[in-house]
Design an enzyme around this catalytic site. Structure first.
Site, PDB file in Angstrom:
ATOM      1  N   CYS A  92       0.800  -1.234   0.000  1.00 28.09           N
ATOM      2  CA  CYS A  92       0.000   0.000   0.000  1.00 28.09           C
ATOM      3  C   CYS A  92       0.830   1.282   0.000  1.00 28.09           C
ATOM      4  O   CYS A  92       0.746   2.079  -0.930  1.00 28.09           O
ATOM      5  CB  CYS A  92      -0.927   0.019   1.221  1.00 28.09           C
ATOM      6  SG  CYS A  92      -2.038  -1.394   1.341  1.00 28.09           S
ATOM      7  N   HIS A 147      -2.564   6.860   4.044  1.00 28.33           N
ATOM      8  CA  HIS A 147      -1.543   5.841   4.303  1.00 28.33           C
ATOM      9  C   HIS A 147      -0.117   6.273   3.987  1.00 28.33           C
ATOM     10  O   HIS A 147       0.730   5.469   3.613  1.00 28.33           O
ATOM     11  CB  HIS A 147      -1.873   4.551   3.561  1.00 28.33           C
ATOM     12  CG  HIS A 147      -1.396   3.325   4.303  1.00 28.33           C
ATOM     13  ND1 HIS A 147      -1.652   2.043   3.884  1.00 28.33           N
ATOM     14  CD2 HIS A 147      -0.674   3.189   5.446  1.00 28.33           C
ATOM     15  CE1 HIS A 147      -1.125   1.173   4.725  1.00 28.33           C
ATOM     16  NE2 HIS A 147      -0.520   1.856   5.686  1.00 28.33           N
TER      17      HIS A 147
END
Length: 492
Positions: A92, A147
Protein backbone atom coordinates in the site's frame (compact mmCIF):
# COMPACT_ATOMS: atom_id res chain seq x y z
CA UNK A 1 -20.32 81.31 -45.22
CA UNK A 2 -20.23 81.43 -41.51
CA UNK A 3 -17.58 79.07 -40.17
CA UNK A 4 -18.48 76.57 -37.56
CA UNK A 5 -17.06 77.19 -34.13
CA UNK A 6 -15.56 73.69 -34.42
CA UNK A 7 -12.23 73.18 -36.07
CA UNK A 8 -12.50 71.76 -39.54
CA UNK A 9 -10.18 68.75 -39.96
CA UNK A 10 -8.34 67.76 -43.06
CA UNK A 11 -9.33 64.58 -44.87
CA UNK A 12 -6.13 62.84 -43.83
CA UNK A 13 -6.74 63.64 -40.19
CA UNK A 14 -10.31 62.34 -40.43
CA UNK A 15 -9.08 59.06 -41.88
CA UNK A 16 -6.47 58.78 -39.15
CA UNK A 17 -9.11 59.43 -36.47
CA UNK A 18 -11.47 56.86 -37.97
CA UNK A 19 -8.75 54.26 -37.99
CA UNK A 20 -7.81 55.14 -34.44
CA UNK A 21 -11.42 54.84 -33.25
CA UNK A 22 -11.85 51.58 -35.17
CA UNK A 23 -8.68 50.24 -33.61
CA UNK A 24 -9.73 51.24 -30.11
CA UNK A 25 -13.14 49.65 -30.60
CA UNK A 26 -11.54 46.54 -32.04
CA UNK A 27 -9.30 46.08 -29.04
CA UNK A 28 -12.08 47.03 -26.68
CA UNK A 29 -14.21 44.25 -28.09
CA UNK A 30 -11.33 41.79 -28.19
CA UNK A 31 -10.69 39.46 -25.27
CA UNK A 32 -7.75 40.44 -23.11
CA UNK A 33 -4.89 37.98 -23.85
CA UNK A 34 -4.54 37.11 -20.17
CA UNK A 35 -8.28 36.46 -19.87
CA UNK A 36 -8.21 34.41 -23.06
CA UNK A 37 -5.34 32.35 -21.71
CA UNK A 38 -7.17 31.90 -18.43
CA UNK A 39 -10.30 30.75 -20.26
CA UNK A 40 -8.24 28.29 -22.27
CA UNK A 41 -6.68 26.93 -19.11
CA UNK A 42 -10.10 26.47 -17.60
CA UNK A 43 -10.78 23.97 -20.38
CA UNK A 44 -8.05 21.74 -19.03
CA UNK A 45 -9.48 18.37 -18.01
CA UNK A 46 -10.60 17.53 -14.53
CA UNK A 47 -8.76 14.49 -13.21
CA UNK A 48 -10.37 11.74 -11.13
CA UNK A 49 -7.92 9.07 -10.00
CA UNK A 50 -9.56 6.06 -8.35
CA UNK A 51 -7.25 3.75 -6.37
CA UNK A 52 -8.56 0.59 -4.73
CA UNK A 53 -6.79 -1.47 -2.07
CA UNK A 54 -5.47 -5.01 -2.73
CA UNK A 55 -7.50 -5.75 -5.85
CA UNK A 56 -6.46 -8.57 -8.15
CA UNK A 57 -5.69 -8.37 -11.87
CA UNK A 58 -8.43 -10.87 -12.61
CA UNK A 59 -11.21 -9.33 -10.50
CA UNK A 60 -12.99 -7.12 -13.02
CA UNK A 61 -15.31 -8.19 -15.79
CA UNK A 62 -13.19 -6.36 -18.36
CA UNK A 63 -10.15 -8.34 -17.15
CA UNK A 64 -11.89 -11.68 -17.39
CA UNK A 65 -13.75 -12.20 -14.13
CA UNK A 66 -16.78 -14.49 -14.38
CA UNK A 67 -17.64 -14.35 -10.67
CA UNK A 68 -17.74 -10.61 -9.98
CA UNK A 69 -20.06 -8.17 -11.76
CA UNK A 70 -18.47 -4.77 -12.49
CA UNK A 71 -20.64 -3.06 -15.14
CA UNK A 72 -19.62 0.51 -14.26
CA UNK A 73 -15.89 -0.19 -14.39
CA UNK A 74 -16.35 -2.29 -17.52
CA UNK A 75 -18.10 0.70 -19.08
CA UNK A 76 -15.01 2.84 -18.42
CA UNK A 77 -13.03 0.26 -20.37
CA UNK A 78 -15.60 0.10 -23.18
CA UNK A 79 -15.58 3.89 -23.52
CA UNK A 80 -11.83 4.28 -23.07
CA UNK A 81 -8.62 2.29 -22.81
CA UNK A 82 -7.66 -0.84 -20.90
CA UNK A 83 -4.00 -0.94 -19.84
CA UNK A 84 -2.78 -4.52 -19.49
CA UNK A 85 0.75 -3.75 -18.22
CA UNK A 86 0.17 -1.21 -15.43
CA UNK A 87 2.72 -1.49 -12.60
CA UNK A 88 2.71 -0.50 -8.95
CA UNK A 89 4.66 -1.57 -5.85
CA UNK A 90 3.56 -4.70 -4.03
CA UNK A 91 2.23 -2.93 -0.93
CA UNK A 92 0.00 0.00 0.00
CA UNK A 93 2.28 2.79 1.22
CA UNK A 94 5.06 2.42 -1.38
CA UNK A 95 2.53 2.60 -4.23
CA UNK A 96 0.90 5.71 -2.75
CA UNK A 97 4.31 7.34 -2.30
CA UNK A 98 5.16 6.57 -5.93
CA UNK A 99 1.87 8.16 -6.99
CA UNK A 100 2.56 11.30 -4.97
CA UNK A 101 6.20 11.72 -6.09
CA UNK A 102 6.44 10.21 -9.58
CA UNK A 103 9.42 8.15 -8.39
CA UNK A 104 9.98 4.64 -7.13
CA UNK A 105 9.17 4.62 -3.42
CA UNK A 106 12.61 3.24 -2.56
CA UNK A 107 14.03 6.66 -3.45
CA UNK A 108 12.23 8.00 -0.37
CA UNK A 109 13.33 5.22 2.00
CA UNK A 110 9.92 3.59 1.78
CA UNK A 111 10.09 -0.04 0.61
CA UNK A 112 7.44 -1.12 3.15
CA UNK A 113 4.08 -0.22 4.68
CA UNK A 114 3.81 2.69 7.12
CA UNK A 115 2.00 1.84 10.34
CA UNK A 116 0.68 4.55 12.65
CA UNK A 117 3.17 3.63 15.37
CA UNK A 118 6.11 4.05 12.99
CA UNK A 119 6.04 7.82 13.57
CA UNK A 120 7.07 8.33 9.97
CA UNK A 121 5.51 9.48 6.72
CA UNK A 122 5.99 11.54 3.58
CA UNK A 123 8.78 14.10 4.00
CA UNK A 124 7.91 17.79 3.96
CA UNK A 125 10.43 18.38 1.18
CA UNK A 126 8.67 16.08 -1.25
CA UNK A 127 6.88 17.80 -4.12
CA UNK A 128 3.61 15.94 -4.55
CA UNK A 129 1.28 15.45 -7.47
CA UNK A 130 -1.36 17.37 -5.52
CA UNK A 131 0.98 20.32 -4.85
CA UNK A 132 1.87 20.60 -8.53
CA UNK A 133 -1.76 20.53 -9.64
CA UNK A 134 -2.77 23.00 -6.94
CA UNK A 135 -0.04 25.40 -8.06
CA UNK A 136 -1.35 25.05 -11.61
CA UNK A 137 -4.77 26.25 -10.48
CA UNK A 138 -6.54 22.97 -9.76
CA UNK A 139 -8.73 22.41 -6.72
CA UNK A 140 -7.40 19.29 -5.04
CA UNK A 141 -9.17 16.73 -2.91
CA UNK A 142 -8.52 13.29 -1.45
CA UNK A 143 -11.32 11.01 -0.28
CA UNK A 144 -10.60 7.77 1.57
CA UNK A 145 -7.24 6.23 2.42
CA UNK A 146 -4.05 8.31 2.76
CA UNK A 147 -1.54 5.84 4.30
CA UNK A 148 1.50 8.09 4.03
CA UNK A 149 1.70 8.92 7.71
CA UNK A 150 -1.09 9.36 10.25
CA UNK A 151 0.70 11.94 12.38
CA UNK A 152 0.01 15.63 11.93
CA UNK A 153 3.37 16.28 10.24
CA UNK A 154 2.29 14.19 7.26
CA UNK A 155 -1.35 15.24 6.90
CA UNK A 156 -2.82 15.47 3.36
CA UNK A 157 -3.62 19.16 3.90
CA UNK A 158 0.14 19.75 4.28
CA UNK A 159 0.87 17.92 1.05
CA UNK A 160 -1.14 19.82 -1.52
CA UNK A 161 -4.72 18.76 -0.82
CA UNK A 162 -7.26 21.53 -0.28
CA UNK A 163 -9.75 19.01 1.02
CA UNK A 164 -9.42 15.70 2.86
CA UNK A 165 -12.12 13.33 4.00
CA UNK A 166 -11.01 9.91 5.09
CA UNK A 167 -9.28 7.63 7.54
CA UNK A 168 -6.49 8.39 9.99
CA UNK A 169 -5.15 6.90 13.22
CA UNK A 170 -3.58 9.38 15.62
CA UNK A 171 -1.34 7.82 18.24
CA UNK A 172 -3.10 4.93 19.94
CA UNK A 173 -6.50 6.40 19.13
CA UNK A 174 -9.02 4.28 17.29
CA UNK A 175 -9.31 4.57 13.56
CA UNK A 176 -11.45 7.58 12.74
CA UNK A 177 -12.88 9.51 9.84
CA UNK A 178 -11.63 13.09 9.58
CA UNK A 179 -12.70 16.00 7.42
CA UNK A 180 -9.47 17.90 6.99
CA UNK A 181 -8.27 17.97 10.63
CA UNK A 182 -11.68 17.76 12.27
CA UNK A 183 -12.79 14.45 13.76
CA UNK A 184 -16.04 13.29 12.17
CA UNK A 185 -16.49 9.93 13.87
CA UNK A 186 -14.57 7.09 15.48
CA UNK A 187 -14.98 3.79 13.63
CA UNK A 188 -13.97 0.16 14.12
CA UNK A 189 -12.84 -0.88 10.66
CA UNK A 190 -12.26 1.29 7.61
CA UNK A 191 -12.88 -1.71 5.34
CA UNK A 192 -16.53 -1.98 6.38
CA UNK A 193 -18.83 -1.33 3.44
CA UNK A 194 -21.02 0.90 5.61
CA UNK A 195 -18.51 3.70 5.01
CA UNK A 196 -18.82 3.57 1.22
CA UNK A 197 -21.89 5.86 1.00
CA UNK A 198 -20.12 8.42 3.20
CA UNK A 199 -17.11 8.51 0.89
CA UNK A 200 -19.30 8.75 -2.20
CA UNK A 201 -21.37 11.56 -0.70
CA UNK A 202 -18.23 13.58 0.09
CA UNK A 203 -16.79 12.97 -3.38
CA UNK A 204 -20.02 13.96 -5.12
CA UNK A 205 -20.09 17.17 -3.08
CA UNK A 206 -16.48 17.91 -4.03
CA UNK A 207 -17.34 17.45 -7.71
CA UNK A 208 -20.39 19.71 -7.47
CA UNK A 209 -18.58 22.42 -5.51
CA UNK A 210 -15.72 22.59 -8.01
CA UNK A 211 -17.44 22.04 -11.35
CA UNK A 212 -16.67 25.60 -12.50
CA UNK A 213 -12.90 25.12 -12.28
CA UNK A 214 -10.40 22.35 -13.01
CA UNK A 215 -10.10 19.89 -10.15
CA UNK A 216 -8.11 16.84 -9.12
CA UNK A 217 -9.98 14.22 -7.10
CA UNK A 218 -7.97 11.35 -5.62
CA UNK A 219 -10.58 8.78 -4.61
CA UNK A 220 -8.79 6.12 -2.55
CA UNK A 221 -11.23 3.41 -1.53
CA UNK A 222 -10.11 1.20 1.40
CA UNK A 223 -11.80 -1.78 -0.28
CA UNK A 224 -11.35 -4.68 -0.92
CA UNK A 225 -8.63 -4.94 1.75
CA UNK A 226 -9.06 -7.42 4.61
CA UNK A 227 -11.10 -7.84 6.72
CA UNK A 228 -13.85 -8.20 4.12
CA UNK A 229 -16.93 -6.62 5.67
CA UNK A 230 -19.52 -5.99 2.97
CA UNK A 231 -22.51 -3.85 3.82
CA UNK A 232 -25.97 -5.39 3.84
CA UNK A 233 -26.58 -3.86 0.42
CA UNK A 234 -23.81 -5.93 -1.20
CA UNK A 235 -23.53 -8.95 1.10
CA UNK A 236 -23.95 -12.14 -0.93
CA UNK A 237 -24.30 -10.34 -4.27
CA UNK A 238 -21.23 -11.83 -5.97
CA UNK A 239 -20.11 -15.37 -6.73
CA UNK A 240 -16.72 -14.77 -5.07
CA UNK A 241 -17.64 -14.47 -1.41
CA UNK A 242 -17.21 -11.39 0.75
CA UNK A 243 -14.22 -10.26 -1.30
CA UNK A 244 -16.29 -10.22 -4.47
CA UNK A 245 -19.09 -8.42 -2.66
CA UNK A 246 -16.61 -5.67 -1.76
CA UNK A 247 -15.49 -5.31 -5.38
CA UNK A 248 -19.12 -4.95 -6.45
CA UNK A 249 -19.45 -2.24 -3.79
CA UNK A 250 -16.51 -0.45 -5.43
CA UNK A 251 -18.18 -0.76 -8.80
CA UNK A 252 -21.28 0.95 -7.36
CA UNK A 253 -19.06 3.76 -6.05
CA UNK A 254 -17.54 4.25 -9.50
CA UNK A 255 -21.02 4.42 -10.97
CA UNK A 256 -22.04 7.13 -8.51
CA UNK A 257 -18.95 9.21 -9.32
CA UNK A 258 -19.61 8.93 -13.04
CA UNK A 259 -23.23 9.91 -12.50
CA UNK A 260 -22.11 13.01 -10.57
CA UNK A 261 -19.77 14.05 -13.39
CA UNK A 262 -22.58 13.72 -15.92
CA UNK A 263 -25.19 15.53 -13.79
CA UNK A 264 -22.79 18.46 -13.32
CA UNK A 265 -22.09 18.72 -17.05
CA UNK A 266 -18.38 17.93 -16.83
CA UNK A 267 -18.40 14.29 -17.89
CA UNK A 268 -16.83 15.02 -21.31
CA UNK A 269 -13.99 17.08 -19.86
CA UNK A 270 -12.88 14.69 -17.14
CA UNK A 271 -10.14 12.09 -17.30
CA UNK A 272 -11.01 9.13 -15.07
CA UNK A 273 -8.38 6.51 -14.24
CA UNK A 274 -9.16 3.39 -12.22
CA UNK A 275 -6.54 1.05 -10.77
CA UNK A 276 -5.34 -0.75 -7.61
CA UNK A 277 -2.40 -0.24 -5.25
CA UNK A 278 -1.17 -3.86 -5.47
CA UNK A 279 -2.36 -7.38 -6.16
CA UNK A 280 -4.73 -9.43 -3.99
CA UNK A 281 -3.88 -10.97 -0.65
CA UNK A 282 -3.81 -14.73 -1.24
CA UNK A 283 -3.81 -17.74 1.06
CA UNK A 284 -6.81 -16.57 3.07
CA UNK A 285 -9.00 -19.31 4.55
CA UNK A 286 -12.36 -18.46 2.97
CA UNK A 287 -12.35 -15.84 0.23
CA UNK A 288 -9.80 -13.74 -1.60
CA UNK A 289 -9.03 -12.06 -4.87
CA UNK A 290 -7.48 -13.54 -7.96
CA UNK A 291 -4.59 -12.48 -10.17
CA UNK A 292 -6.08 -13.99 -13.31
CA UNK A 293 -3.33 -15.34 -15.54
CA UNK A 294 -0.64 -13.70 -13.40
CA UNK A 295 1.45 -15.42 -10.75
CA UNK A 296 0.99 -14.83 -7.01
CA UNK A 297 -0.25 -11.63 -5.33
CA UNK A 298 0.30 -8.97 -2.68
CA UNK A 299 3.72 -8.80 -0.97
CA UNK A 300 5.36 -10.55 -3.91
CA UNK A 301 7.22 -9.15 -6.89
CA UNK A 302 5.72 -11.73 -9.21
CA UNK A 303 3.40 -10.15 -11.74
CA UNK A 304 0.33 -10.81 -9.59
CA UNK A 305 1.76 -8.60 -6.87
CA UNK A 306 2.90 -5.62 -8.94
CA UNK A 307 0.77 -5.67 -12.11
CA UNK A 308 -2.80 -4.51 -11.56
CA UNK A 309 -5.92 -3.77 -13.60
CA UNK A 310 -6.14 -0.26 -15.03
CA UNK A 311 -8.74 1.44 -17.20
CA UNK A 312 -8.99 5.07 -18.29
CA UNK A 313 -11.75 7.13 -19.86
CA UNK A 314 -11.43 10.58 -21.43
CA UNK A 315 -14.26 11.40 -23.88
CA UNK A 316 -13.41 13.18 -27.14
CA UNK A 317 -9.70 12.70 -26.45
CA UNK A 318 -9.47 8.95 -26.15
CA UNK A 319 -10.50 6.18 -28.54
CA UNK A 320 -13.18 3.78 -27.33
CA UNK A 321 -12.57 0.17 -26.44
CA UNK A 322 -8.83 0.21 -27.07
CA UNK A 323 -6.34 -2.10 -25.37
CA UNK A 324 -2.86 -0.76 -24.59
CA UNK A 325 -0.17 -3.38 -23.92
CA UNK A 326 2.71 -0.97 -23.29
CA UNK A 327 4.57 -0.77 -19.98
CA UNK A 328 3.09 2.01 -17.83
CA UNK A 329 2.73 2.55 -14.11
CA UNK A 330 1.69 4.61 -11.13
CA UNK A 331 4.97 6.54 -11.36
CA UNK A 332 3.72 7.98 -14.66
CA UNK A 333 0.76 9.79 -13.13
CA UNK A 334 2.72 12.82 -11.85
CA UNK A 335 4.36 13.76 -15.19
CA UNK A 336 1.16 12.90 -17.07
CA UNK A 337 -1.03 15.07 -14.85
CA UNK A 338 1.54 17.86 -15.11
CA UNK A 339 1.31 17.71 -18.91
CA UNK A 340 -2.49 17.89 -18.76
CA UNK A 341 -2.58 20.77 -16.28
CA UNK A 342 0.31 22.85 -17.56
CA UNK A 343 2.32 22.28 -14.39
CA UNK A 344 6.08 21.84 -14.60
CA UNK A 345 7.63 18.53 -13.63
CA UNK A 346 10.26 19.09 -10.90
CA UNK A 347 13.79 19.17 -12.28
CA UNK A 348 15.70 19.21 -8.99
CA UNK A 349 15.11 15.50 -8.26
CA UNK A 350 14.90 12.23 -10.19
CA UNK A 351 11.46 11.47 -11.61
CA UNK A 352 11.13 7.88 -12.78
CA UNK A 353 7.72 8.35 -14.40
CA UNK A 354 7.02 9.44 -17.96
CA UNK A 355 4.30 11.49 -19.62
CA UNK A 356 1.87 8.97 -21.13
CA UNK A 357 -0.64 11.46 -22.58
CA UNK A 358 0.06 10.05 -26.09
CA UNK A 359 -1.17 6.66 -24.87
CA UNK A 360 -4.25 8.28 -23.33
CA UNK A 361 -4.99 9.79 -26.73
CA UNK A 362 -4.59 6.43 -28.44
CA UNK A 363 -1.36 7.37 -30.22
CA UNK A 364 1.26 4.75 -30.99
CA UNK A 365 4.83 4.85 -32.21
CA UNK A 366 7.68 2.45 -32.86
CA UNK A 367 9.44 3.54 -29.67
CA UNK A 368 7.81 2.78 -26.32
CA UNK A 369 7.54 5.53 -23.71
CA UNK A 370 8.81 2.99 -21.17
CA UNK A 371 11.01 0.04 -22.00
CA UNK A 372 11.83 -0.68 -18.37
CA UNK A 373 10.06 -0.86 -15.03
CA UNK A 374 11.95 -1.59 -11.80
CA UNK A 375 11.37 -2.67 -8.23
CA UNK A 376 14.69 -1.34 -6.92
CA UNK A 377 17.00 -4.09 -5.76
CA UNK A 378 14.37 -6.75 -6.45
CA UNK A 379 13.25 -7.25 -10.05
CA UNK A 380 13.59 -5.50 -13.37
CA UNK A 381 11.38 -5.78 -16.43
CA UNK A 382 12.86 -4.66 -19.74
CA UNK A 383 10.54 -5.07 -22.71
CA UNK A 384 9.33 -8.69 -22.55
CA UNK A 385 12.09 -9.85 -20.18
CA UNK A 386 11.83 -9.99 -16.39
CA UNK A 387 14.82 -10.73 -14.17
CA UNK A 388 15.00 -11.57 -10.46
CA UNK A 389 17.90 -9.56 -9.05
CA UNK A 390 17.01 -11.05 -5.65
CA UNK A 391 14.97 -14.12 -4.78
CA UNK A 392 11.31 -13.55 -5.62
CA UNK A 393 9.29 -14.69 -2.62
CA UNK A 394 5.68 -15.78 -2.77
CA UNK A 395 3.41 -13.25 -1.09
CA UNK A 396 1.97 -13.36 2.39
CA UNK A 397 2.63 -15.18 5.66
CA UNK A 398 4.71 -18.28 5.05
CA UNK A 399 2.11 -20.59 6.58
CA UNK A 400 -0.46 -19.49 3.99
CA UNK A 401 1.60 -20.07 0.87
CA UNK A 402 0.09 -23.44 -0.01
CA UNK A 403 1.81 -24.68 -3.16
CA UNK A 404 3.09 -21.24 -4.17
CA UNK A 405 6.85 -21.28 -4.63
CA UNK A 406 9.69 -18.81 -4.53
CA UNK A 407 11.89 -18.08 -7.57
CA UNK A 408 15.65 -17.95 -6.91
CA UNK A 409 17.88 -15.02 -7.68
CA UNK A 410 18.90 -15.03 -11.34
CA UNK A 411 15.56 -16.32 -12.60
CA UNK A 412 14.59 -14.96 -16.04
CA UNK A 413 11.10 -14.98 -17.50
CA UNK A 414 9.88 -14.06 -20.98
CA UNK A 415 6.56 -12.39 -20.22
CA UNK A 416 5.52 -12.25 -23.84
CA UNK A 417 5.62 -16.04 -24.14
CA UNK A 418 5.00 -16.80 -20.47
CA UNK A 419 2.91 -14.13 -18.70
CA UNK A 420 2.26 -16.56 -15.83
CA UNK A 421 6.00 -16.81 -15.02
CA UNK A 422 6.17 -20.59 -15.11
CA UNK A 423 9.42 -21.26 -16.98
CA UNK A 424 12.88 -19.99 -16.01
CA UNK A 425 14.79 -19.33 -19.24
CA UNK A 426 17.97 -17.91 -17.69
CA UNK A 427 20.14 -20.79 -18.93
CA UNK A 428 18.96 -20.27 -22.50
CA UNK A 429 19.65 -16.53 -22.40
CA UNK A 430 22.80 -15.88 -20.29
CA UNK A 431 23.54 -12.65 -22.16
CA UNK A 432 20.13 -11.26 -21.25
CA UNK A 433 20.72 -12.18 -17.59
CA UNK A 434 24.05 -10.34 -17.66
CA UNK A 435 22.48 -7.32 -19.37
CA UNK A 436 19.59 -6.96 -16.90
CA UNK A 437 21.82 -7.57 -13.89
CA UNK A 438 24.07 -4.74 -15.07
CA UNK A 439 21.07 -2.45 -15.66
CA UNK A 440 19.86 -3.01 -12.10
CA UNK A 441 23.31 -2.38 -10.61
CA UNK A 442 23.67 0.85 -12.57
CA UNK A 443 20.22 1.97 -11.46
CA UNK A 444 20.96 1.20 -7.80
CA UNK A 445 24.23 3.11 -8.00
CA UNK A 446 22.40 6.17 -9.31
CA UNK A 447 19.55 5.82 -6.80
CA UNK A 448 21.87 5.64 -3.79
CA UNK A 449 23.39 8.95 -4.82
CA UNK A 450 19.95 10.56 -4.94
CA UNK A 451 18.18 8.90 -2.01
CA UNK A 452 15.79 11.14 -0.08
CA UNK A 453 14.86 10.69 3.59
CA UNK A 454 11.49 9.54 4.84
CA UNK A 455 9.75 12.06 7.10
CA UNK A 456 9.88 11.44 10.86
CA UNK A 457 8.11 12.90 13.87
CA UNK A 458 10.06 14.85 16.46
CA UNK A 459 9.83 11.88 18.85
CA UNK A 460 11.12 9.32 16.37
CA UNK A 461 14.11 7.19 17.40
CA UNK A 462 15.13 3.70 16.32
CA UNK A 463 14.78 2.60 19.95
CA UNK A 464 11.21 3.91 20.12
CA UNK A 465 10.35 2.31 16.78
CA UNK A 466 11.56 -1.11 17.97
CA UNK A 467 9.62 -0.75 21.21
CA UNK A 468 6.42 0.18 19.33
CA UNK A 469 6.80 -2.87 17.08
CA UNK A 470 7.27 -5.16 20.11
CA UNK A 471 4.24 -3.59 21.78
CA UNK A 472 2.10 -4.23 18.70
CA UNK A 473 3.14 -7.87 18.46
CA UNK A 474 3.22 -8.76 22.14
CA UNK A 475 0.76 -11.31 23.58
CA UNK A 476 -2.14 -9.68 25.36
CA UNK A 477 -0.75 -10.41 28.84
CA UNK A 478 2.61 -8.78 27.97
CA UNK A 479 1.23 -5.63 26.34
CA UNK A 480 1.17 -3.58 29.58
CA UNK A 481 4.91 -4.11 29.98
CA UNK A 482 5.79 -3.05 26.44
CA UNK A 483 3.41 -0.12 26.69
CA UNK A 484 5.30 1.09 29.75
CA UNK A 485 8.57 0.82 27.80
CA UNK A 486 7.15 2.94 24.98
CA UNK A 487 5.75 5.51 27.41
CA UNK A 488 9.09 5.82 29.21
CA UNK A 489 10.87 6.43 25.91
CA UNK A 490 8.35 9.13 25.00
CA UNK A 491 9.03 10.92 28.31
CA UNK A 492 12.75 11.21 27.65
Amino acid sequence: MIKSKYIVMSYSKLVFLALLIFGVNKFANAEDPLEKNKRKKDKRPNIVFILTDDQGYGDLGCFGSKTISTPNIDKLSDEGIKFTNFYVHNRCSPTRMAFMTGAYAHRTELPRVIYWFDRMGIHEDEITTAELLKEAGYKTGIIGKWHLGDWDEFHPNKNGFDHFYGFLEYGRAKTAIYRNKTLVENIKKKTHGQHSPKLVKEAVKFIKDNKEQPFFLYYASPLPHTPFLPSQKFKGTSNQGAYGDQVQDIDWQVGELMKALKENGIDDNTLVIYTSDNGPELGLPQTHGTSGILRDGKWSNFEGGIRVPCVARWPKQMPKGEVNNEIVGIIDMLPTFCALSGASVPTDRPIDGRNIVPYLQGKTSDASIHETIIVPGKVIRHNEWKYAFEEMEAGGPIQNLGDRKHAPRGTLFNLKDDPSETVDVSKEHPDKVKELDKMMREFLSEMRKNIKPIGKTAEFTDELLKAEWKYQRAPRDQKPYYKSVVDSLLQK
